[in-house]
Design a protein around this motif. Structure first.
Motif, PDB file in Angstrom:
ATOM      1  N   PHE A  58      -7.166  -7.066  -1.354  1.00 26.22           N
ATOM      2  CA  PHE A  58      -6.385  -6.367  -0.748  1.00 26.22           C
ATOM      3  C   PHE A  58      -6.751  -4.994  -0.856  1.00 26.22           C
ATOM      4  N   GLY A  59      -6.565  -4.288   0.534  1.00 32.82           N
ATOM      5  CA  GLY A  59      -6.522  -3.071   0.434  1.00 32.82           C
ATOM      6  C   GLY A  59      -5.603  -2.574   1.503  1.00 32.82           C
ATOM      7  N   VAL A  60      -4.723  -1.066   0.383  1.00 34.60           N
ATOM      8  CA  VAL A  60      -3.225  -0.827   1.410  1.00 34.60           C
ATOM      9  C   VAL A  60      -3.840   0.493   1.815  1.00 34.60           C
ATOM     10  N   ALA A  61      -2.947   1.211   2.650  1.00 30.47           N
ATOM     11  CA  ALA A  61      -2.929   2.872   2.857  1.00 30.47           C
ATOM     12  C   ALA A  61      -2.959   3.893   1.501  1.00 30.47           C
ATOM     13  N   TYR A  62      -3.179   4.550   0.906  1.00 28.79           N
ATOM     14  CA  TYR A  62      -2.408   5.469  -0.032  1.00 28.79           C
ATOM     15  C   TYR A  62      -1.476   6.214  -0.251  1.00 28.79           C
ATOM     16  N   LYS A  63      -0.561   5.556   1.651  1.00 30.24           N
ATOM     17  CA  LYS A  63       0.363   6.286   0.732  1.00 30.24           C
ATOM     18  C   LYS A  63       1.657   4.952   0.514  1.00 30.24           C
ATOM     19  N   GLU A  64       0.907   4.008   0.651  1.00 26.77           N
ATOM     20  CA  GLU A  64       2.277   2.999   0.252  1.00 26.77           C
ATOM     21  C   GLU A  64       2.284   2.916  -1.192  1.00 26.77           C
ATOM     22  N   ASN A  65       3.663   2.456  -1.536  1.00 24.73           N
ATOM     23  CA  ASN A  65       4.130   2.332  -2.735  1.00 24.73           C
ATOM     24  C   ASN A  65       3.429   0.880  -3.335  1.00 24.73           C
ATOM     25  N   THR A  66       2.401   0.734  -4.635  1.00 28.70           N
ATOM     26  CA  THR A  66       1.423   0.011  -5.103  1.00 28.70           C
ATOM     27  C   THR A  66       2.475  -1.114  -5.905  1.00 28.70           C
ATOM     28  N   ASP A  67       3.764  -0.380  -6.246  1.00 31.99           N
ATOM     29  CA  ASP A  67       4.548  -1.631  -6.422  1.00 31.99           C
ATOM     30  C   ASP A  67       5.685  -2.180  -5.873  1.00 31.99           C
ATOM     31  N   GLN A  68       5.251  -1.620  -4.550  1.00 36.00           N
ATOM     32  CA  GLN A  68       6.036  -2.941  -3.458  1.00 36.00           C
ATOM     33  C   GLN A  68       5.277  -3.858  -3.077  1.00 36.00           C
ATOM     34  N   VAL A  69       3.788  -3.470  -2.800  1.00 35.50           N
ATOM     35  CA  VAL A  69       2.447  -3.920  -2.748  1.00 35.50           C
ATOM     36  C   VAL A  69       2.986  -5.583  -3.547  1.00 35.50           C
ATOM     37  N   ARG A  70       2.758  -4.915  -4.475  1.00 35.83           N
ATOM     38  CA  ARG A  70       2.190  -5.912  -5.669  1.00 35.83           C
ATOM     39  C   ARG A  70       3.853  -7.421  -5.684  1.00 35.83           C
ATOM     40  N   LYS A  71       4.014  -6.687  -5.415  1.00 36.56           N
ATOM     41  CA  LYS A  71       5.649  -7.750  -5.028  1.00 36.56           C
ATOM     42  C   LYS A  71       5.348  -8.044  -3.927  1.00 36.56           C
ATOM     43  N   VAL A  72       5.417  -7.843  -2.651  1.00 36.73           N
ATOM     44  CA  VAL A  72       4.813  -8.676  -1.541  1.00 36.73           C
ATOM     45  C   VAL A  72       3.788 -10.116  -2.181  1.00 36.73           C
ATOM     46  N   ILE A  73       2.471  -9.364  -2.336  1.00 38.90           N
ATOM     47  CA  ILE A  73       1.775 -10.531  -2.631  1.00 38.90           C
ATOM     48  C   ILE A  73       2.038 -11.702  -3.740  1.00 38.90           C
ATOM     49  N   ASP A  74       2.602 -11.388  -4.979  1.00 34.81           N
ATOM     50  CA  ASP A  74       3.302 -11.820  -6.164  1.00 34.81           C
ATOM     51  C   ASP A  74       4.235 -12.870  -4.983  1.00 34.81           C
ATOM     52  N   ALA A  75       5.291 -12.931  -4.694  1.00 34.40           N
ATOM     53  CA  ALA A  75       6.032 -13.274  -3.686  1.00 34.40           C
ATOM     54  C   ALA A  75       5.367 -14.255  -2.978  1.00 34.40           C
ATOM     55  N   VAL A  76       4.315 -13.867  -2.249  1.00 36.88           N
ATOM     56  CA  VAL A  76       3.246 -15.075  -1.479  1.00 36.88           C
ATOM     57  C   VAL A  76       2.390 -16.097  -2.211  1.00 36.88           C
TER      58      VAL A  76
END
Length: 275
Positions: free
Chosen positions: A184-202
């Motif tokens: 999965f790709g996200v924009a450069y402006k996004e916080n990677t820790d937050q993205v990881r937390k969202v994916i972990d919750a899913v």
């Protein structure tokens, strides 16, 4: 005079009759013993295949029949030899005929040889999902000449064993626990820790994803327009495709709900106004 002639005839043919009767009795005895031994060999070899669960019955039934007919061939040669038939020429003729048949059926024999190797080494079994000879499906049947696969859209694919044995075989059912790779790709402006937390919750909320081993979620690549995550949850083999096709949609919805941008290719057009 008549008695003399009768005695003469008996004396002349009696040894021949005795020799012929002896040959018939010995040939019959050889035939009876040969049939007994041939059937015994067949049952013995088939019994080995039935005794051990890991051995394939199809292969041992074939080997049992092969052993039986080999014994019968030697019995037939012994019987003919008993009656004075020169068996050397017969053996040579059978060898030449076997060579001719082998050359004519070399493709079929290669499938047979590959089938024997598959049944001995058992890289897959009935019920496994495999990818071999550019075909993917569930193994329905393994014969000496072909392997029959069933695809997800209920097509039956019959693959010659020589094509499978001569190519790479991927057995998706060999291990009970499977890792499912997704990106999965996200924009450069996004916080990677937050993205990881969202994916972990899913992943934690998915009913078929295992807690042990824990899912792997890490940044894999910094692309031109996105930060790409490698996501590898683990599940039981029978749930592999459920996880593969359900998690991407769940991750997409979760990223949208948290306002995390998923970049897509776009082109910026700048129009300059000239005086």
């Amino acid at each position: 005079m008549e008695d003399y002639l009768q005695n003469l005839d008996v004396n002349q043919y009696f040894p021949m009759l005795v020799s012929g009767a002896t040959n018939v009795l010995v040939a019959g005895l050889i035939l009876i013993i040969g049939l007994f031994v041939a059937n015994k060999v067949d049952r013995l070899i088939c019994g080995i295949g039935a005794k051990y669960q890991k051995l394939d019955d199809t292969l041992f039934r074939f080997l049992g029949s092969l052993g039986k007919y080999v014994v019968l061939a030697f019995v037939a040669i012994a019987v003919l030899n008993r009656f004075g038939v020169q068996t050397a020429s017969i053996v040579a003729l059978l060898g030449a005929a076997g060579l001719a048949v082998g050359l004519a059926l070399q493709g079929t024999l290669s499938n047979l040889a590959a089938g024997v190797m598959l049944l001995i080494f058992r890289p897959y079994k009935v019920g496994d999902f495999i990818n071999a000879a550019s075909q993917f499906g569930q193994v329905q049947q393994i014969d000496l000449f072909t392997t029959i696969l069933q695809t997800f859209d209920n097509q039956q694919i019959i693959v010659p064993n020589s094509q499978i044995w001569g190519s790479q075989i991927t057995n998706h059912s060999h291990h009970s626990v499977r890792g499912v790779d997704m990106r999965f790709g996200v924009a450069y402006k996004e916080n990677t820790d937050q993205v990881r937390k969202v994916i972990d919750a899913v992943l934690a909320a998915h009913p078929h994803i295992l807690k042990d081993p824990a899912p792997f979620v890490e940044v894999e690549t910094l692309n031109n327009s996105s930060v790409d995550f490698l996501v590898r949850p683990f599940c039981q083999g029978e749930h592999y495709f459920n996880v593969l096709y359900s998690v991407p949609e769940l991750v997409k919805k979760a990223l949208d709900e948290n306002g995390i941008e998923i970049p897509f290719p776009h082109r910026k057009l700048i129009i300059e106004k000239q005086d």
